[in-house]
Design a protein around this motif. Sequence first.
Motif: not given
Length: 572
Positions: A157-160, A199-200, A252-259
């Motif tokens: 869900e977080d990745l989506v 993004t991917l 750097l990668f646009g990934v959330s803090f949580a992930l």
Amino acid sequence: MPHNISLITTIAAALGFGLLFGFIATRLKLPTLVGYLAAGILIGPATPGFVADTALAGQLAEIGVMLMMFGVGLHFSLDDLWEVRRIALPGAVLQIAVATALGMALAHFWGWSLGGGLVFGLALSVASTVVLLRALEERGILDTLNGRIAVGWLVVEDLVTVLVLVLLPPFAVSLGGTAPELAHGAAAEPSLWRTLGATLGMVGAFIALMLVVGRRLFPWILWQVARTGSRELFTLCVVAAAVGIAFLSTHLFGVSFALGAFFAGMVLRESELSHRAAEESLPLRDAFAVLFFVSVGMLFEPSIVLEQPLKLLAVVAIIVVGKSLAAFVLVLLLRYPAKTALMVSASLAQIGEFSFILAALGLSLGLMPAEGQSLILAGAIISIGLNPLVIRATKPLERWLGKDAGLAAKFDRSTDPLAELPTSVPQEKLAGQVVLVGYGRVGRRIARTLTERGIAFVVAEQNREIVDQLRKDGIPAVAGNGGEPAVLIQAHVARASVLVIATPDTFDVRAMIATARALNPHIHTVVRTHNEAEAELLRAERAGQIYIGEHELAKGMAQSVLDGVAAKPQQH
């Protein structure tokens, strides 16, 4: 020079009132997080009196999310994530689709635009990983199969959601909103496919970097710090890794803090010091988890309850009932047992941090009215408060299903070939054999020892993918919860010499032992557990030989199994 102590004041008020209301909630037999939410409402801007700094509280909450997700990663290996992919990936995507459709239908009924309904539905579809972890840890089921499925589901869900947050701005205009503004005020018109590809690519690069480099580099760094003998440096290294990797993953990668923090914990889990890292960081994780729930409470607008009670009731119904029912049906369709379906559906009956981010983005793009953000925040507060009670209610539901044999069979074992041992298994392997319940890290080591000694065994495991692979490898295995008599009967426990309970889920241990002894009074039992308190309880009930730990546990249990097989004459 002015002395600004707003940070100190905010932390002191949040922790102080959190302690007070958490204590009151406990005395009232309510979950402690209900007290933390109440403390946040009290010191929030919507109530009179002292008002804490909401901006600072929000940043403290982000640290809480990082540390909580880092803690999960320390207990969640890559193998665990890979094992649940076949249920977590399709289940999460379909559940998001169903919940989003429900939210869009409700928004359409209220007269909102298509874009507003889409953002609203997406915000209602994603559950809070932090809330889930808190509930699973309090029940001691984080390391069980059902716990791993629930966590894996929410990771998907977080990745989506990360993809949605990046793709929503390019779609804003076509959905009836306004285009995001560039620094000089010009409307941004990025290529959709370019944005998606970027993004991917960034997310994939981050994951690859963590799995290829991080798995070797960070455990090595942790080991070097541990060799100094300084406890404070070790704790500092753990916290710096959690917060630092989470920040860099976003920057750097646009990934959330949580992930980012989750993957940081997963790579540090490869170190032999991961258990110490989890123990050393636990007090800090607990403290910042309290700050997270208090900050959520500060966002609550009590006026929405009086102004829009019916709309709020409909929102809560989608979160707690609609989304949970969809997940329950999806898990059953994926041919997992009703117990797993209940656990996953109850875990998803709330929304949290990602919902707030989606609502804020939808509001800034002109897609969703301000009323929608207020309803989402209010729905989050109510669902978070109810979630521990919903999860607690799964136990009575499981017992109710178990009372009706026909109903239980319809839900759990219908049309499932993996729930029955194949008739092709030679009978000589089903007499005097070992019944091994659980095929995780410990179970695999025991099975390896048994194979090397030429001792027959049957595996009982809840994870259907593992059972399917075991059968392909020629190992007799049956899918299901060992606490159910039908599963042990299928494993031919009545003719077995030893019952080994190597599953981390200790809730069904007594049921397994009772079933085995009823069918085979002289069976030798070997049980694993996690701590001394559980061990004392099992000893008091004469549960057999009990082992604590993991590596030493597997070695000792395997030797005990060998002794039990040697002491019991083979049956023919």
